[in-house]
Design an enzyme around this catalytic site. Structure first.
Site, mmCIF file in Angstrom:
data_model
loop_
_atom_site.group_PDB
_atom_site.id
_atom_site.type_symbol
_atom_site.label_atom_id
_atom_site.label_comp_id
_atom_site.label_asym_id
_atom_site.label_seq_id
_atom_site.Cartn_x
_atom_site.Cartn_y
_atom_site.Cartn_z
ATOM 1 N N ASN A 147 0.827 -1.206 0.000
ATOM 2 C CA ASN A 147 0.000 0.000 0.000
ATOM 3 C C ASN A 147 0.863 1.258 0.000
ATOM 4 O OD1 ASN A 147 -1.939 2.013 0.362
ATOM 5 N ND2 ASN A 147 -3.186 0.779 1.723
ATOM 6 N N ASP A 148 1.527 1.525 1.104
ATOM 7 C CA ASP A 148 2.277 2.776 1.215
ATOM 8 C C ASP A 148 3.360 2.903 0.151
ATOM 9 O OD1 ASP A 148 0.774 3.458 3.448
ATOM 10 O OD2 ASP A 148 2.168 2.483 4.830
ATOM 11 N N VAL A 149 3.974 1.779 -0.244
ATOM 12 C CA VAL A 149 5.106 1.843 -1.174
ATOM 13 C C VAL A 149 4.679 2.122 -2.604
ATOM 14 C CG1 VAL A 149 6.501 0.334 0.274
ATOM 15 C CG2 VAL A 149 5.118 -0.661 -1.560
ATOM 16 N N ALA A 202 0.986 3.605 7.230
ATOM 17 C CA ALA A 202 0.954 5.050 7.453
ATOM 18 C C ALA A 202 -0.451 5.565 7.715
ATOM 19 C CB ALA A 202 1.545 5.779 6.247
#
Length: 504
Positions: A430-432, A472
């Site tokens: 997700n965040d990456v 995050a």
């Protein structure tokens, strides 16, 4: 156990600090094994060998510490072993057996997805051990051979024990907070205290000043100076204060930083114990942890100084960034859609993430890649330099599934290829892959390098539901792009369905 010398006190002090040449040689060999272990752990292909080297080195160090003694010069003698000596050895063996047994059970049961919090928990134990050794040395310095001829603790030993206790206490309390955040026992969101930087800096300066006063104090007998306890208490407090402001997205760097702290604490206690192996091991862990923290900070576009100061995550944006905007239009795909489009593609780039690790989908993912390659598709895996290692350890999981190493690429080596890729297949990440890291200055991940999946012709995004967010805690615009199809399911189950569709 320090030798008792029936001779001149000067001879006693000299003997206490002499090193048997065989002990020095054994510690040197152990140190070489530790270096080989670090070298082996630098690559998934050699990591098992590296672990073996580390275990051999530690076995040599422990055996040497327990069984070998310093030489006795002429004019002095060692007493015959007593029942107390035997009892101490038995207690040590019992402690080793208990600790080793607990570690064995944990290692057998722990899931790869829980490794980050396990590492944080282990760091806390290293820090606590350093504090306890320092306390023992402060209360009973004679047992550690750190008493001077005047009956006071040696000045250099006071510095060593104060620094070791302070670093150990910071490691312990900071690791407890990191564990709680990673394990879900407390919110992963940054907790902002007013004037936190002033408080942190002031507390650290106070610890250093009190250490200097403690070292120079005339009250230097066993357990005499209360400043030692003040230093320990302040260090416990600053450990909490440094880690609380840091958000979940930055936890991988925090764990690496705490690893470095635990090494320096062990090295400081090695000086107090006159144990070369502890000094070598602690220095290796401290230095390698610091280097890794620096590398991870660069990979996440963070300041190394802000990590040490507990500063990043502090400027995370507020508002509604933490809530997934599920009312925005998005397209749902199926396993059949994914199988058909990937089979027709020339290049598929797979981005594995935490969701893949939780579902243990690495083996079926490799099977999917093998089927695609049989259809002439060029398959590559993209690993983020930080999030790909912790949490979830993507490199390790892919190696476990026998994914060829030449198909696995770091972000900087593959990011330019997304513009030419037919499919970006995101499985549990997700965040990456969140473009907010490049466009939204209020985002807690702003500035972190991410994969340019938004440039791929087609994106398949596997996640359990549209309501979830990453570490995050921010929404992801990739969910709502025109070329994105959301595959809402458990990662392993969805890939199994894709494999069946590919086989038809």
């Amino acid at each position: 156990m320090a030798p008792e010398i029936m001779a001149d006190p000067a001879i006693a002090a000299e003997v206490a600090h002499q090193v048997n040449p065989w002990v020095a040689l054994a510690y040197l060999v152990a140190g070489v094994f530790f270096i080989l272990a670090l070298r082996g752990l630098s690559s998934p292909s050699t990591s098992r060998q590296g672990n073996r080297f580390g275990m051999v080195g530690m076995a040599i160090a422990v055996f040497t510490t327990m069984l070998l003694k310093a030489p006795v010069p002429e004019g002095a003698f060692l007493p015959e072993p007593t029942a107390d000596d035997l009892a101490t050895l038995v207690q040590i063996l019992i402690a080793i057996a208990l600790g080793g047994g607990i570690g064995f059970v944990i290692a057998r049961r722990i899931q790869m997805t829980a490794m980050p919090q396990l590492v944080a928990a282990f760091h806390s134990l290293v820090g606590l051990a350093a504090v306890l050794v320092a306390m023992a040395a402060f209360l009973n310095p004679g047992a550690f051979d750190i008493l001077g001829l005047d009956g006071n603790i040696l000045t250099v030993s006071r510095i060593e024990m104060a620094l070791g206790a302070a670093i150990g206490a910071i490691t312990f309390s900071g690791s407890v907070i990191a564990f709680a955040k990673l394990n879900g026992n407390m919110s992963g969101a940054p907790i902002m205290l007013p004037a936190r930087h002033v408080i942190n800096l002031g507390t650290l300066i106070l610890i250093i000043a009190l250490t200097a006063i403690f070292a120079a104090s005339e009250a230097a007998g066993p357990g005499e100076n209360p400043l030692f306890w003040v230093i320990v208490a302040l260090a416990f407090a600053i450990g909490f204060l440094l880690i609380i402001p840091i958000g979940g997205a930055d936890m991988p760097v925090v764990v690496s930083m705490l690893n470095s702290y635990s090494g320096w604490a062990a090295a400081a206690m090695g000086f107090t114990l006159h144990n070369t192996a502890m000094i070598i091991t602690g220095a290796l862990v401290g230095a390698s942890g610091a280097i890794l923290s620096y590398i991870m900070c660069r990979a996440m576009n963070r300041s190394f100084i802000s990590v040490i100061a507990g500063g990043f995550g502090a400027d995370a944006g507020g508002g509604d960034a933490g809530a997934a905007k599920t009312d925005r239009p998005w397209k749902r795909g199926s396993a059949e859609d994914a199988a058909f489009l990937m089979k027709e593609a020339e290049t598929v780039i797979i981005i594995p993430g935490y969701g893949m690790a939780v579902a243990q989908a690495q083996h079926v993912l490799r099977e999917m890649a093998d089927q695609l390659k049989e259809h002439g598709v060029n398959v590559k895996y993209a690993i983020h330099p930080v999030a790909g290692r912790m949490p979830g350890h993507m490199n390790v999981l892919l190696a476990e599934a026998n994914v060829p190493y030449d198909e696995v690429f770091e972000l900087e080596d593959i990011n330019s290829e997304f513009a030419q890729a037919d499919v970006a297949f995101i499985i549990g990440a997700n965040d990456v892959v969140n473009p907010a890291a490049k466009t939204d200055k209020s985002s807690p991940i702003y500035g972190m390098p991410v994969f340019d999946v938004d440039k791929a012709k087609q994106v398949f995004f596997i996640k359990r539901s549209m309501g979830g967010v990453g570490y995050a805690g921010v929404d992801n615009d990739v969910f709502y792009m025109d070329q994105t199809m959301m595959l809402l399911s458990d990662a392993k189950k969805m890939v199994e369905e894709i494999n069946k569709a590919l086989a038809d």
